[in-house]
Design a protein around this motif. Structure first.
Motif, PDB file in Angstrom:
ATOM      1  N   UNK A  60       8.952 -32.836 -41.426  1.00 52.63           N
ATOM      2  CA  UNK A  60       8.144 -33.043 -42.622  1.00 52.63           C
ATOM      3  C   UNK A  60       8.185 -31.789 -43.497  1.00 52.63           C
ATOM      4  N   UNK A  61       7.906 -31.975 -44.742  1.00 52.88           N
ATOM      5  CA  UNK A  61       7.896 -30.877 -45.701  1.00 52.88           C
ATOM      6  C   UNK A  61       6.610 -30.062 -45.576  1.00 52.88           C
ATOM      7  N   UNK A  62       6.605 -28.902 -46.161  1.00 56.64           N
ATOM      8  CA  UNK A  62       5.407 -28.074 -46.237  1.00 56.64           C
ATOM      9  C   UNK A  62       4.485 -28.671 -47.287  1.00 56.64           C
ATOM     10  N   UNK A  63       3.211 -28.725 -46.986  1.00 53.19           N
ATOM     11  CA  UNK A  63       2.236 -29.279 -47.927  1.00 53.19           C
ATOM     12  C   UNK A  63       1.126 -28.267 -48.147  1.00 53.19           C
ATOM     13  N   UNK A  64       0.429 -28.416 -49.252  1.00 51.14           N
ATOM     14  CA  UNK A  64      -0.648 -27.498 -49.613  1.00 51.14           C
ATOM     15  C   UNK A  64      -1.948 -28.269 -49.701  1.00 51.14           C
ATOM     16  N   UNK A  65      -3.072 -27.576 -49.495  1.00 48.15           N
ATOM     17  CA  UNK A  65      -4.357 -28.249 -49.656  1.00 48.15           C
ATOM     18  C   UNK A  65      -5.371 -27.322 -50.300  1.00 48.15           C
ATOM     19  N   UNK A  66      -6.200 -27.871 -51.109  1.00 45.97           N
ATOM     20  CA  UNK A  66      -7.428 -27.219 -51.570  1.00 45.97           C
ATOM     21  C   UNK A  66      -8.522 -28.097 -51.007  1.00 45.97           C
ATOM     22  N   UNK A  67      -9.475 -27.502 -50.352  1.00 47.61           N
ATOM     23  CA  UNK A  67     -10.394 -28.343 -49.598  1.00 47.61           C
ATOM     24  C   UNK A  67     -11.808 -28.350 -50.156  1.00 47.61           C
ATOM     25  N   UNK A  68     -12.488 -29.449 -49.890  1.00 45.83           N
ATOM     26  CA  UNK A  68     -13.923 -29.580 -50.081  1.00 45.83           C
ATOM     27  C   UNK A  68     -14.495 -29.627 -48.682  1.00 45.83           C
ATOM     28  N   UNK A  69     -15.688 -29.079 -48.491  1.00 49.85           N
ATOM     29  CA  UNK A  69     -16.252 -29.111 -47.143  1.00 49.85           C
ATOM     30  C   UNK A  69     -17.763 -29.283 -47.180  1.00 49.85           C
ATOM     31  N   UNK A  70     -18.288 -29.763 -46.060  1.00 50.67           N
ATOM     32  CA  UNK A  70     -19.709 -29.900 -45.849  1.00 50.67           C
ATOM     33  C   UNK A  70     -20.001 -29.351 -44.456  1.00 50.67           C
ATOM     34  N   UNK A  71     -21.049 -28.548 -44.326  1.00 50.34           N
ATOM     35  CA  UNK A  71     -21.370 -27.917 -43.041  1.00 50.34           C
ATOM     36  C   UNK A  71     -22.729 -28.392 -42.556  1.00 50.34           C
ATOM     37  N   UNK A  72     -22.799 -28.794 -41.284  1.00 48.78           N
ATOM     38  CA  UNK A  72     -24.075 -29.124 -40.648  1.00 48.78           C
ATOM     39  C   UNK A  72     -24.498 -27.875 -39.862  1.00 48.78           C
ATOM     40  N   UNK A  73     -25.316 -27.069 -40.409  1.00 48.72           N
ATOM     41  CA  UNK A  73     -25.891 -25.798 -39.971  1.00 48.72           C
ATOM     42  C   UNK A  73     -25.935 -24.919 -41.214  1.00 48.72           C
ATOM     43  N   UNK A  74     -26.491 -23.715 -41.091  1.00 50.01           N
ATOM     44  CA  UNK A  74     -26.578 -22.832 -42.253  1.00 50.01           C
ATOM     45  C   UNK A  74     -25.231 -22.251 -42.656  1.00 50.01           C
ATOM     46  N   UNK A  75     -24.424 -21.849 -41.653  1.00 52.76           N
ATOM     47  CA  UNK A  75     -23.127 -21.231 -41.932  1.00 52.76           C
ATOM     48  C   UNK A  75     -22.080 -21.846 -41.004  1.00 52.76           C
ATOM     49  N   UNK A 129     -20.055 -20.372 -39.251  1.00 53.34           N
ATOM     50  CA  UNK A 129     -19.918 -19.565 -38.035  1.00 53.34           C
ATOM     51  C   UNK A 129     -21.071 -19.758 -37.056  1.00 53.34           C
ATOM     52  N   UNK A 130     -22.142 -20.481 -37.440  1.00 56.31           N
ATOM     53  CA  UNK A 130     -23.252 -20.719 -36.519  1.00 56.31           C
ATOM     54  C   UNK A 130     -22.773 -21.532 -35.322  1.00 56.31           C
ATOM     55  N   UNK A 131     -23.246 -21.149 -34.135  1.00 56.41           N
ATOM     56  CA  UNK A 131     -22.899 -21.898 -32.938  1.00 56.41           C
ATOM     57  C   UNK A 131     -23.392 -23.327 -33.097  1.00 56.41           C
ATOM     58  N   UNK A 132     -22.514 -24.277 -32.838  1.00 57.40           N
ATOM     59  CA  UNK A 132     -22.841 -25.681 -32.985  1.00 57.40           C
ATOM     60  C   UNK A 132     -22.603 -26.227 -34.385  1.00 57.40           C
ATOM     61  N   UNK A 133     -22.160 -25.368 -35.302  1.00 58.25           N
ATOM     62  CA  UNK A 133     -21.891 -25.844 -36.668  1.00 58.25           C
ATOM     63  C   UNK A 133     -20.728 -26.828 -36.646  1.00 58.25           C
ATOM     64  N   UNK A 134     -20.849 -27.846 -37.451  1.00 57.12           N
ATOM     65  CA  UNK A 134     -19.781 -28.824 -37.617  1.00 57.12           C
ATOM     66  C   UNK A 134     -19.428 -28.841 -39.100  1.00 57.12           C
ATOM     67  N   UNK A 135     -18.177 -28.589 -39.406  1.00 57.07           N
ATOM     68  CA  UNK A 135     -17.709 -28.579 -40.788  1.00 57.07           C
ATOM     69  C   UNK A 135     -16.753 -29.759 -40.974  1.00 57.07           C
ATOM     70  N   UNK A 180     -12.340 -32.018 -38.945  1.00 54.51           N
ATOM     71  CA  UNK A 180     -13.642 -31.612 -38.420  1.00 54.51           C
ATOM     72  C   UNK A 180     -13.430 -30.325 -37.644  1.00 54.51           C
ATOM     73  N   UNK A 181     -14.259 -29.316 -37.937  1.00 53.76           N
ATOM     74  CA  UNK A 181     -14.248 -28.052 -37.199  1.00 53.76           C
ATOM     75  C   UNK A 181     -15.595 -27.918 -36.505  1.00 53.76           C
ATOM     76  N   UNK A 182     -15.590 -27.625 -35.203  1.00 51.23           N
ATOM     77  CA  UNK A 182     -16.820 -27.448 -34.441  1.00 51.23           C
ATOM     78  C   UNK A 182     -16.834 -26.042 -33.871  1.00 51.23           C
ATOM     79  N   UNK A 183     -17.896 -25.265 -34.174  1.00 55.16           N
ATOM     80  CA  UNK A 183     -18.013 -23.893 -33.697  1.00 55.16           C
ATOM     81  C   UNK A 183     -18.830 -23.846 -32.418  1.00 55.16           C
ATOM     82  N   UNK A 231     -15.381 -19.955 -30.495  1.00 52.48           N
ATOM     83  CA  UNK A 231     -14.187 -20.753 -30.723  1.00 52.48           C
ATOM     84  C   UNK A 231     -14.510 -21.822 -31.743  1.00 52.48           C
ATOM     85  N   UNK A 232     -13.520 -22.164 -32.514  1.00 51.23           N
ATOM     86  CA  UNK A 232     -13.644 -23.271 -33.458  1.00 51.23           C
ATOM     87  C   UNK A 232     -12.623 -24.321 -33.050  1.00 51.23           C
TER      88      UNK A 232
END
Length: 133
Positions: free
Chosen positions: A1-16, A18-24, A44-47, A59-60
């Protein structure tokens, strides 16, 4: 596959993110090297906190879906960060991070391999795939 680029929108469940248990949750457009939109990335990223050698670390866990014409590619991976107070949103500019390609749908059914994601200076990302078969 070719190289692709992204600009992202995100929503975080927690304050930051990096907070333990944060889900982005995030998504963004995938574009080829000519800037033409070729699909979308969703993820989905889970810290979580992992203490090793008495150093603060977390870990994320990453779950990624690449929606492309004719199918989807699924990837899973993890990244470690040290120094909980100075945790970046990504390991660093021009620092590649790998995830395992664990499957696909449509024309990419059964996809296996790796995807390497790199944050660029312009705050976009490249995703480079190596697929078996």
């Amino acid at each position: 596959l070719h190289t692709a680029y992204r600009r992202q929108r995100q929503m975080c469940i927690r304050d930051r993110p990096s907070d333990v248990g944060a889900i982005v949750f995030f998504n963004g457009a995938l574009r080829n090297e000519d800037g033409v939109m070729v699909g979308e990335i969703m993820g989905v990223l889970t810290s979580m906190e992992i203490a090793q050698d008495a150093l603060p670390e977390y870990d994320r866990m990453r779950e990624l879906i690449f929606n492309l014409e004719g199918g989807q590619i699924f990837a899973l991976g993890a990244s470690s960060y040290r120094g909980i107070d100075e945790i970046p949103d990504f390991p660093g500019v021009n620092t590649p991070v790998e995830a395992a390609v664990v499957g696909g749908t449509g024309k990419d059914i059964g996809a296996l391999g790796t995807v390497t994601t790199t944050l660029l200076d312009d705050k976009t990302y490249t995703h480079e795939f190596i697929l078996l078969g």
